[in-house]
Structures are given as C-alpha cells and as structure tokens.
Write a protein that holds these residues in place. Structure first.
Motif, mmCIF file in Angstrom:
data_model
loop_
_atom_site.group_PDB
_atom_site.id
_atom_site.type_symbol
_atom_site.label_atom_id
_atom_site.label_comp_id
_atom_site.label_asym_id
_atom_site.label_seq_id
_atom_site.Cartn_x
_atom_site.Cartn_y
_atom_site.Cartn_z
ATOM 1 N N ILE A 73 0.871 -1.173 0.000
ATOM 2 C CA ILE A 73 0.000 0.000 0.000
ATOM 3 C C ILE A 73 0.902 1.214 0.000
ATOM 4 N N MET A 74 0.341 2.361 -0.261
ATOM 5 C CA MET A 74 1.146 3.575 -0.310
ATOM 6 C C MET A 74 2.083 3.641 0.909
ATOM 7 N N GLY A 75 3.366 3.570 0.654
ATOM 8 C CA GLY A 75 4.340 3.714 1.720
ATOM 9 C C GLY A 75 4.841 2.423 2.336
ATOM 10 N N GLY A 76 4.422 1.283 1.837
ATOM 11 C CA GLY A 76 4.911 0.045 2.434
ATOM 12 C C GLY A 76 4.659 -1.183 1.587
ATOM 13 N N GLN A 77 5.504 -2.194 1.774
ATOM 14 C CA GLN A 77 5.352 -3.502 1.139
ATOM 15 C C GLN A 77 5.715 -4.567 2.155
ATOM 16 N N ASN A 95 9.308 -0.302 4.861
ATOM 17 C CA ASN A 95 8.607 0.933 5.189
ATOM 18 C C ASN A 95 8.716 1.928 4.029
ATOM 19 N N THR A 96 8.535 1.402 2.811
ATOM 20 C CA THR A 96 8.545 2.199 1.591
ATOM 21 C C THR A 96 7.833 1.399 0.512
ATOM 22 N N ASP A 97 7.286 2.075 -0.469
ATOM 23 C CA ASP A 97 6.675 1.319 -1.567
ATOM 24 C C ASP A 97 7.650 1.145 -2.732
ATOM 25 N N PRO A 100 14.795 -1.080 -2.381
ATOM 26 C CA PRO A 100 15.809 -1.482 -3.367
ATOM 27 C C PRO A 100 15.725 -2.976 -3.700
ATOM 28 N N VAL A 101 15.287 -3.772 -2.746
ATOM 29 C CA VAL A 101 15.049 -5.198 -2.982
ATOM 30 C C VAL A 101 13.645 -5.490 -2.462
ATOM 31 N N ALA A 102 12.831 -6.078 -3.298
ATOM 32 C CA ALA A 102 11.440 -6.342 -2.926
ATOM 33 C C ALA A 102 11.360 -7.326 -1.761
ATOM 34 N N PRO A 103 10.423 -7.131 -0.846
ATOM 35 C CA PRO A 103 10.238 -8.085 0.248
ATOM 36 C C PRO A 103 10.034 -9.517 -0.254
ATOM 37 N N SER A 104 9.397 -9.680 -1.412
ATOM 38 C CA SER A 104 9.178 -11.026 -1.954
ATOM 39 C C SER A 104 10.495 -11.729 -2.264
#
Length: 117
Positions: A73-77, A95-97, A100-104
């Motif tokens: 969502i806006m501002g987080g993943q 804590n950003t959308d 640099p590296v996706a949480p997935s």
C-alpha cells in the motif's frame, strides 16, 4: 491511514505477524475445515487452478512447500512465508513502496538459507 480501511488501518510489527501466523497455522484462529479452505488452491471457472486459496497462496521455494501472503500500500510492502515442514515463519516489512530489494525476494532468500542443512 484510514482511506483504504482495513488494508491500511492495521498496524503491526514482524513480531505481531509471527504471533498471528503461529495462531493461524496451529488451529487457534479457525476451525480445521476453514483453514484447509484458506490454503487449498482454487479451481477457477475456466478449470485452471490458482495457487491462491481463500487468503493464502501455496508455492515452492527451492523445492520446499510454503504458504504465504504479501501486501503493499502507499508507503509500504510486505511479504511473509510459512514453512509447514519446519514450522518456520518469515516476514519482511519494508517501510517504503519502492524498496531497493522487494520483500518477496528477501523473504524467499531467507527461507532458502534457513532450509540449508
């Protein structure tokens, strides 16, 4: 963040998600029949099967079955995976959308490392 209602109005930490995962995957949230529905792949109208059940997705990470859920969502993943064979839960919160590296990617790397002998 109340515009997206429940999708943005929930606040928690990785530890909170771990507690939730423990309760969910060990029968303290849902009856077993409902839990099975959550993790069972869905048959689609065109007879194809989706790995997504009713709330959770089944997949493989380096040959190991995992159950997961992601969000953004806006501002987080976020992304999280539960490894039933090891009773292991991993959550990554950004804590950003635009991390640099996706949480997935990060959560799968952690699970891969944890599965090494």
């Amino acid at each position: 963040m109340n515009f997206p209602h429940a999708a943005g109005s929930l606040v928690g930490t990785a530890r909170d998600l771990a507690r939730w995962s423990d309760a969910l995957h060990h029968g303290r949230v849902l009856a077993p029949a409902f839990y099975r529905q959550m993790i069972t792949p869905t048959k689609l109208n065109d007879d194809a099967t989706s790995t997504y059940g009713l709330g959770l997705e089944n997949e493989m990470v380096d040959g190991v079955a995992v159950i997961g859920h992601s969000g953004g969502i806006m501002g987080g993943q976020t992304d999280s995976l539960y490894v039933p064979s090891r009773d292991l839960f991993v959550a990554v919160l950004a804590n950003t959308d635009a991390p640099p590296v996706a949480p997935s990617v990060t959560v799968r790397r952690i699970v891969t490392l944890a599965m090494k002998p």
